[in-house]
Design a protein around this motif. Sequence first.
Motif, PDB file in Angstrom:
ATOM      1  N   VAL A  83       0.838  -1.202   0.000  1.00  0.00           N
ATOM      2  CA  VAL A  83       0.000   0.000   0.000  1.00  0.00           C
ATOM      3  C   VAL A  83       0.874   1.255   0.000  1.00  0.00           C
ATOM      4  O   VAL A  83       0.581   2.237  -0.699  1.00  0.00           O
ATOM      5  N   LYS A  84       1.959   1.226   0.751  1.00  0.00           N
ATOM      6  CA  LYS A  84       2.883   2.367   0.787  1.00  0.00           C
ATOM      7  C   LYS A  84       3.494   2.613  -0.591  1.00  0.00           C
ATOM      8  O   LYS A  84       3.662   3.762  -1.015  1.00  0.00           O
ATOM      9  N   PHE A 123       2.046   1.872  -3.463  1.00  0.00           N
ATOM     10  CA  PHE A 123       0.962   2.461  -4.251  1.00  0.00           C
ATOM     11  C   PHE A 123       0.844   3.965  -3.966  1.00  0.00           C
ATOM     12  O   PHE A 123       0.757   4.787  -4.885  1.00  0.00           O
ATOM     13  N   GLN A 124       0.842   4.301  -2.695  1.00  0.00           N
ATOM     14  CA  GLN A 124       0.656   5.701  -2.308  1.00  0.00           C
ATOM     15  C   GLN A 124       1.802   6.582  -2.785  1.00  0.00           C
ATOM     16  O   GLN A 124       1.596   7.762  -3.098  1.00  0.00           O
ATOM     17  N   SER A 125       3.000   6.027  -2.857  1.00  0.00           N
ATOM     18  CA  SER A 125       4.161   6.813  -3.294  1.00  0.00           C
ATOM     19  C   SER A 125       4.039   7.253  -4.752  1.00  0.00           C
ATOM     20  O   SER A 125       4.696   8.197  -5.177  1.00  0.00           O
ATOM     21  N   GLY A 129       1.177   8.280  -5.944  1.00  0.00           N
ATOM     22  CA  GLY A 129       0.148   9.310  -5.959  1.00  0.00           C
ATOM     23  C   GLY A 129      -1.239   8.855  -6.343  1.00  0.00           C
ATOM     24  O   GLY A 129      -2.106   9.682  -6.645  1.00  0.00           O
ATOM     25  N   GLU A 130      -1.490   7.542  -6.296  1.00  0.00           N
ATOM     26  CA  GLU A 130      -2.812   7.030  -6.669  1.00  0.00           C
ATOM     27  C   GLU A 130      -3.607   6.664  -5.418  1.00  0.00           C
ATOM     28  O   GLU A 130      -3.092   6.003  -4.518  1.00  0.00           O
ATOM     29  N   LYS A 131      -4.876   7.064  -5.376  1.00  0.00           N
ATOM     30  CA  LYS A 131      -5.710   6.806  -4.203  1.00  0.00           C
ATOM     31  C   LYS A 131      -6.533   5.528  -4.337  1.00  0.00           C
ATOM     32  O   LYS A 131      -6.946   4.937  -3.343  1.00  0.00           O
ATOM     33  N   HIS A 175      -6.723   1.646  -5.389  1.00  0.00           N
ATOM     34  CA  HIS A 175      -5.730   0.577  -5.497  1.00  0.00           C
ATOM     35  C   HIS A 175      -6.383  -0.749  -5.878  1.00  0.00           C
ATOM     36  O   HIS A 175      -7.570  -0.967  -5.606  1.00  0.00           O
TER      37      HIS A 175
END
Length: 294
Positions: free
Chosen positions: A202-203, A205-207, A209-211, A213
């Motif tokens: 998840v981290k 994915f977040q790096s 910039g997508e909300k 997933h």
Amino acid sequence: MKLAQSPMTYHQFGDIHFALKRDDQLHPQFSGNKARKLAWLLDTTLPSDITTLIGYGSVQANSLYSLAALAKLKGWQLEYYVARIPQWLTASPTGNYRAALALGARIIVTETQPAEYIENVRRPDQQCLCVPEGGRSQWAQYGVEQLARELLTQISPSVRQNTIVALPSGTGTTALYLHKALASHDIQVVTCPCVGGEAYLVKQFQSLGEKSHPHILTLDNKHHFGKLDKQDYKIWQSLFTATQVEFDLLYDPMMWRCLMDWLPNQSRTSLVYIHQGGVLGNESMLPRYQRKFG
């Protein structure tokens, strides 16, 4: 060179009927998710003063071989930084390490973490192009969107709402951008965290910039990346017996283990599996499995 238009084949594994997107057949030196991630670098006109491609990661990573092939094609020098090279591998090169050396890659052991070494010691200039570990970058979206377009031509519109697209994750870049491209077509993308746990994925994915997933599947017991696992080996052997297709030993077995637990309880029943390529890495992993498990 166009890293696109891989075929789809159809198979049965146990009770699971599935379509296999054969990204392992894209190109001898660029296959699987690395081909999709590097497609932008192949199709885009880059500054003419670039002379050096810089990457880092495991000495047997699939990305090492793909980056070496890219550098050779572009006339660049690949500098690939690693934390260590086992003595046995130096003495008898095999797998991605062997193939990258044959393409002229410079593989450099660092005293600190490779990413830190590149930033603080190597200090790339304008003649260098740096690729994050595993190709985790926003420019990877270009090739993954092409993959999504191919899938939409190969999956009948009448069954899209019933379709699951599955692939394992390292950094999760391919799964994330595939989910982004297919969500509006009501095709579900599922993945599993092979390198770390769910929180790690998840981290990642977040790096980027997508909300939104892809759906993440996990095993009940802890799975150690790169460690020989008898269940992984058995399912890899069974997959080959059922399909006569060689899969990657590092990522694909965990994804299939997750799918076999999860799929029977799902209302969607049409599965498309994305082949991860990377079978050159089996050259080094398979002898280890055979020595340990026969």
